[in-house]
Design a protein around this motif. Structure first.
Motif, PDB file in Angstrom:
ATOM      1  N   LEU A 289       0.830  -1.208   0.000  1.00 23.10           N
ATOM      2  CA  LEU A 289       0.000   0.000   0.000  1.00 23.10           C
ATOM      3  C   LEU A 289       0.862   1.254   0.000  1.00 23.10           C
ATOM      4  CD1 LEU A 289      -2.481  -1.835   0.521  1.00 23.10           C
ATOM      5  CD2 LEU A 289      -3.216  -0.183   2.247  1.00 23.10           C
ATOM      6  N   ILE A 290       1.880   1.274   0.830  1.00 22.47           N
ATOM      7  CA  ILE A 290       2.722   2.468   0.931  1.00 22.47           C
ATOM      8  C   ILE A 290       3.439   2.734  -0.395  1.00 22.47           C
ATOM      9  CG2 ILE A 290       4.727   3.445   2.085  1.00 22.47           C
ATOM     10  CD1 ILE A 290       3.895   1.905   4.593  1.00 22.47           C
ATOM     11  N   ASP A 291       4.046   1.692  -0.974  1.00 24.84           N
ATOM     12  CA  ASP A 291       4.782   1.877  -2.230  1.00 24.84           C
ATOM     13  C   ASP A 291       3.856   2.276  -3.366  1.00 24.84           C
ATOM     14  OD1 ASP A 291       7.052   1.197  -0.867  1.00 24.84           O
ATOM     15  OD2 ASP A 291       7.086  -0.886  -1.564  1.00 24.84           O
ATOM     16  N   SER A 292       2.679   1.644  -3.433  1.00 20.78           N
ATOM     17  CA  SER A 292       1.764   1.927  -4.535  1.00 20.78           C
ATOM     18  C   SER A 292       1.197   3.332  -4.439  1.00 20.78           C
ATOM     19  CB  SER A 292       0.623   0.904  -4.548  1.00 20.78           C
ATOM     20  OG  SER A 292       1.118  -0.405  -4.678  1.00 20.78           O
ATOM     21  N   LEU A 293       0.875   3.792  -3.227  1.00 19.74           N
ATOM     22  CA  LEU A 293       0.318   5.135  -3.054  1.00 19.74           C
ATOM     23  C   LEU A 293       1.371   6.205  -3.286  1.00 19.74           C
ATOM     24  CD1 LEU A 293      -1.905   4.501   0.087  1.00 19.74           C
ATOM     25  CD2 LEU A 293      -2.694   4.862  -2.250  1.00 19.74           C
ATOM     26  N   ALA A 294       2.644   5.869  -3.087  1.00 19.30           N
ATOM     27  CA  ALA A 294       3.705   6.847  -3.302  1.00 19.30           C
ATOM     28  C   ALA A 294       4.151   6.901  -4.750  1.00 19.30           C
ATOM     29  CB  ALA A 294       4.898   6.516  -2.407  1.00 19.30           C
ATOM     30  N   SER A 295       3.772   5.881  -5.552  1.00 18.63           N
ATOM     31  CA  SER A 295       4.235   5.830  -6.936  1.00 18.63           C
ATOM     32  C   SER A 295       3.420   6.774  -7.816  1.00 18.63           C
ATOM     33  CB  SER A 295       4.132   4.399  -7.459  1.00 18.63           C
ATOM     34  OG  SER A 295       2.766   4.053  -7.644  1.00 18.63           O
ATOM     35  N   PHE A 296       3.909   6.944  -9.075  1.00 11.78           N
ATOM     36  CA  PHE A 296       3.228   7.821 -10.030  1.00 11.78           C
ATOM     37  C   PHE A 296       2.328   7.052 -10.978  1.00 11.78           C
ATOM     38  CE2 PHE A 296       7.088  10.543  -9.221  1.00 11.78           C
ATOM     39  CZ  PHE A 296       6.412  11.487  -8.467  1.00 11.78           C
ATOM     40  N   THR A 297       2.209   5.755 -10.778  1.00  9.25           N
ATOM     41  CA  THR A 297       1.330   4.971 -11.626  1.00  9.25           C
ATOM     42  C   THR A 297      -0.002   4.747 -10.930  1.00  9.25           C
ATOM     43  OG1 THR A 297       1.059   2.885 -12.820  1.00  9.25           O
ATOM     44  CG2 THR A 297       2.246   2.802 -10.734  1.00  9.25           C
ATOM     45  N   ARG A 298      -1.068   4.653 -11.729  1.00  5.99           N
ATOM     46  CA  ARG A 298      -2.391   4.390 -11.184  1.00  5.99           C
ATOM     47  C   ARG A 298      -2.981   3.111 -11.776  1.00  5.99           C
ATOM     48  NH1 ARG A 298      -0.744   6.832  -7.743  1.00  5.99           N
ATOM     49  NH2 ARG A 298      -1.596   8.652  -6.661  1.00  5.99           N
ATOM     50  N   ALA A 299      -2.106   2.210 -12.137  1.00  6.16           N
ATOM     51  CA  ALA A 299      -2.573   0.909 -12.604  1.00  6.16           C
ATOM     52  C   ALA A 299      -3.084   0.110 -11.416  1.00  6.16           C
ATOM     53  CB  ALA A 299      -1.423   0.160 -13.295  1.00  6.16           C
ATOM     54  N   PRO A 300      -4.132  -0.733 -11.600  1.00  4.13           N
ATOM     55  CA  PRO A 300      -4.649  -1.549 -10.491  1.00  4.13           C
ATOM     56  C   PRO A 300      -3.560  -2.413  -9.879  1.00  4.13           C
ATOM     57  CG  PRO A 300      -6.152  -1.619 -12.358  1.00  4.13           C
ATOM     58  CD  PRO A 300      -4.901  -0.934 -12.846  1.00  4.13           C
ATOM     59  N   VAL A 301      -3.641  -2.554  -8.545  1.00  4.44           N
ATOM     60  CA  VAL A 301      -2.639  -3.307  -7.796  1.00  4.44           C
ATOM     61  C   VAL A 301      -3.319  -4.509  -7.147  1.00  4.44           C
ATOM     62  CG1 VAL A 301      -0.944  -3.235  -5.943  1.00  4.44           C
ATOM     63  CG2 VAL A 301      -1.330  -1.202  -7.355  1.00  4.44           C
ATOM     64  N   ALA A 302      -2.762  -5.684  -7.375  1.00  5.17           N
ATOM     65  CA  ALA A 302      -3.317  -6.907  -6.775  1.00  5.17           C
ATOM     66  C   ALA A 302      -2.855  -7.030  -5.330  1.00  5.17           C
ATOM     67  CB  ALA A 302      -2.892  -8.122  -7.583  1.00  5.17           C
ATOM     68  N   LEU A 303      -3.821  -7.193  -4.424  1.00  2.93           N
ATOM     69  CA  LEU A 303      -3.487  -7.358  -3.007  1.00  2.93           C
ATOM     70  C   LEU A 303      -2.934  -8.755  -2.757  1.00  2.93           C
ATOM     71  CD1 LEU A 303      -6.599  -5.676  -1.351  1.00  2.93           C
ATOM     72  CD2 LEU A 303      -4.254  -4.832  -1.271  1.00  2.93           C
ATOM     73  N   PRO A 304      -1.981  -8.869  -1.843  1.00  6.55           N
ATOM     74  CA  PRO A 304      -1.439 -10.197  -1.534  1.00  6.55           C
ATOM     75  C   PRO A 304      -2.421 -10.988  -0.665  1.00  6.55           C
ATOM     76  CG  PRO A 304      -0.402  -8.533  -0.164  1.00  6.55           C
ATOM     77  CD  PRO A 304      -1.294  -7.803  -1.109  1.00  6.55           C
ATOM     78  N   VAL A 305      -2.908 -12.087  -1.183  1.00  6.00           N
ATOM     79  CA  VAL A 305      -3.885 -12.922  -0.491  1.00  6.00           C
ATOM     80  C   VAL A 305      -3.323 -14.334  -0.384  1.00  6.00           C
ATOM     81  CG1 VAL A 305      -6.221 -13.869  -0.537  1.00  6.00           C
ATOM     82  CG2 VAL A 305      -5.809 -11.541  -1.352  1.00  6.00           C
ATOM     83  N   ARG A 306      -3.372 -14.885   0.808  1.00  6.91           N
ATOM     84  CA  ARG A 306      -2.891 -16.248   1.011  1.00  6.91           C
ATOM     85  C   ARG A 306      -4.075 -17.192   1.199  1.00  6.91           C
ATOM     86  NH1 ARG A 306      -3.351 -17.321   6.409  1.00  6.91           N
ATOM     87  NH2 ARG A 306      -3.424 -15.508   7.805  1.00  6.91           N
TER      88      ARG A 306
END
Length: 615
Positions: free
Chosen positions: A198-215
């Motif tokens: 979450l931290i890395d994705s929100l700080a990045s400049f891309t807005r492509a969908p991000v898959a959450l890690p699910v076990r």
């Protein structure tokens, strides 16, 4: 013989050019190396005020920019995306989160400073560093800060939306058939990995969908692991079990076994099992009987105690379960434990209750509710054992006299007035108990007379009680146990105290009942009576007082105690009805004139005054 060659010979002239060419080649090589070592890096060194070409921060090319311009470019782009959400995806669930809501802030200054150091330095050093960056370009990740509480809260929401707990395979019962319900695989958010993502994705400049890690959350109990338990459960409820308790045989049917068996633990436990064995205890238990005391023809004797037997529930449950797991001989012998009485025969005899210490009888009557209350409270104090040196409390023994205990409304004296109240008749018992203790010569520590004088009690020896403030108390100072017994007859109540006879001699002297004040008179005017006629409906009762002195002597004649109880009784008003006063004759005034005559009549009405003097 040594051969000498002249310097001008052809051999000498050939070696000289060879040396010259060697050093020439060395010189040329040194120049080339110098150009490569110094010239090339200087070519790539560029300006020290600019970031090295090919420098990237968070995927943005800032090469060739000054640190100030690079920071401005990065901060502007970051600000434009602060309110643009990133979509996080888990299966068919989508969650949108903005950097600002998580308090995400990027330290662009530190990242630019790091980039400047990596491509900085003096001349040749800077050239080498920048040449390395040209060959091996790097994308710097800037330091990121976030609001931890908001991130934890958001991770909780994500978990709630993503997590699907697994379901274990379980045994289920339908009637008398036991089967296995298969489990189901669940999923769970990997919160530790998701936090960093979450931290890395929100700080990045891309807005492509991000898959959450699910076990995968796999069940631990499977159909295969439950198969032995399913077979065992089916065997347990396959046939009834016979319970044996001495000569008693009880049948435990299949449907009852099925309800008692907990399929999760394969044990006989739970509310249904508790209720069944509690009922079984009531059926087969034989409680121990304490030694008691029996009175016959004035003599008292000990009724021996009897041991009892109680069902040993844990061991009996184990026996039932063991029998139920057998294919044949499904018989369970119940296990019992011997129960000893709290008061044995020897202990009762050691209490020293061998004869009468004191007794008293009072007569009673009244409406059925009052008689009921007398019988009820007499039962509450009956068989009360009083230890040596302890204090008997009437209120402590009976507790609150309430409707829940069965007390009824009956005549009772409240604040000097005869009214109807809950528990009327209780004072009949307290007065009788007082007089039994009085005749026994026991030390009486709390006693209160009634507010009104009652003639059918011994003079000055009545005792009223009111829960919880007004109590009757006496001390067992005999050195042995005392037993208080009550007998309620058709018209009398007897209270007796049994123990080790003390043979105390009681001398009682009652002072005459004196009148302290006449009863107040309450008059009412009765228009049905003739003027001057007087009717007394109730003669009332004057305020009175008395006292009683009791001297207690030992068998040898020694004075043990000398106590005096004082009683003061309120008055009751005398109720009188009187006829109305005679009407006064009307006064007539006549005035004669030539035209009119006027007559005036004055009438005076007197209202009766009722005066009550309380005490």
């Amino acid at each position: 013989m040594t051969r000498v060659v002249a310097a001008s010979s052809p051999a000498v002239r050939g070696r000289a050019p060879a040396r010259s060419r060697f050093w020439t080649r060395i010189t040329i090589l040194a120049v080339v190396v110098g150009v490569l070592v110094v010239g090339v890096p200087l070519f790539f060194a560029g300006s020290a005020d600019r970031l090295a070409d090919g420098t990237k921060i968070a995927g943005i090319d800032v090469g060739g920019l000054s640190p100030t311009d690079a920071r401005k470019r990065l901060e502007q782009r970051s600000a434009r995306l602060a309110e643009v959400p990133v979509k996080f995806v888990a299966g068919d669930k989508t969650f949108e989160i903005t950097p600002r809501s998580m308090g995400v802030e990027v330290d662009w200054a530190t990242a630019i400073s790091t980039a400047a150091r990596q491509g900085g330095g003096f001349g040749v050093v800077r050239g080498y560093r920048r040449l390395e960056l040209q060959i091996f370009p790097q994308d710097l990740t800037p330091p990121i800060r976030s609001y931890g509480a908001a991130l934890d809260y958001e991770l909780g929401l994500l978990s709630k939306g993503v997590d699907t707990p697994h379901r274990e395979a379980v045994l289920v019962r339908h009637g008398l058939h036991v089967s296995i319900a298969p489990g189901k695989t669940g999923r769970a958010l990997d919160r530790a990995t998701a936090r960093a993502l979450l931290i890395d994705s929100l700080a990045s400049f891309t807005r492509a969908p991000v898959a959450l890690p699910v076990r995968v959350d796999a069940p631990q109990v499977t159909v295969a692991s439950l198969t032995p338990a399913q077979r065992r459960a089916s065997r347990i409820i396959s046939a009834p079990v016979t319970l044996v308790a001495g000569q008693t045989h009880l049948l435990l049917p299949r449907w009852r076994l099925a309800k008692l068996l907990d399929l999760g633990t394969m044990r006989i436990v739970g509310p249904a099992a508790d209720a069944f064995f509690a009922h079984l205890e009531r059926t087969v238990d034989k409680p121990a009987q304490d030694a008691t005391f029996a009175v016959s023809n004035g003599a008292i004797s000990v009724v021996p105690s009897k041991p009892g037997v109680t069902l040993d529930v844990p061991r009996s449950v184990a026996a039932v379960l063991a029998a139920a797991q057998r294919p044949v001989n499904r018989v369970a012998t119940l296990v019992f434990s011997e129960q000893q009485p709290d008061r044995t025969t020897a202990a009762a005899r050691a209490m020293g209750i061998t004869g009468t210490v004191g007794s008293y009888e009072t007569l009673y009557g009244g409406d059925p509710n009052r008689i009921h209350n007398v019988q009820l409270v007499a039962h509450l104090v009956d068989n009360k054992l009083i230890a040596p040196g302890s204090t008997f409390s009437f209120n402590g023994t009976t507790g609150e006299r309430s409707a829940e205990k069965g007390f009824l409304e009956a005549p009772v004296i409240v604040n000097g007035e005869l009214q109807t109240g809950l528990g009327g008749g209780v004072c009949q018992v307290s007065t009788t108990v007082f007089n039994a203790a009085y005749e026994a010569g026991l030390r009486i520590t709390a006693r209160t007379n009634h507010s009104l004088y009652i003639s059918h009690y011994p003079l000055g020896r009545d005792a009223t009680v009111n829960y919880p403030d007004t109590d009757l108390k006496f001390v067992n100072d005999t050195g042995h146990w005392l037993l208080l017994r009550t007998w309620v007859g058709p018209s009398s109540l007897t209270v007796a105290l049994y123990g080790t006879p003390q043979h105390r001699r009681i001398e009682s002297t009652a002072a005459p009942l004196t009148v302290d004040a006449p009863p107040p008179v309450t008059k009412t005017v009765d228009p049905t009576l003739k003027p001057g006629q007087v009717v007394v409906d109730d003669p009332g009762m004057p305020a009175q007082s008395t006292s009683v002195e009791r001297k207690v002597y030992s068998p040898s004649g020694k004075l043990l105690s000398d106590e005096t109880w004082y009683s003061s009784y309120r008055s009751m008003p005398k109720l009188v009805r009187v006829g109305p006063k005679k009407a006064k004759k009307a006064k007539t005034t006549t005035t004669t004139t030539t035209t009119t005559a006027t007559t005036t009549t004055d009438a005076t009405t007197t209202s009766p005054t009722t005066t009550t003097t309380p005490r």
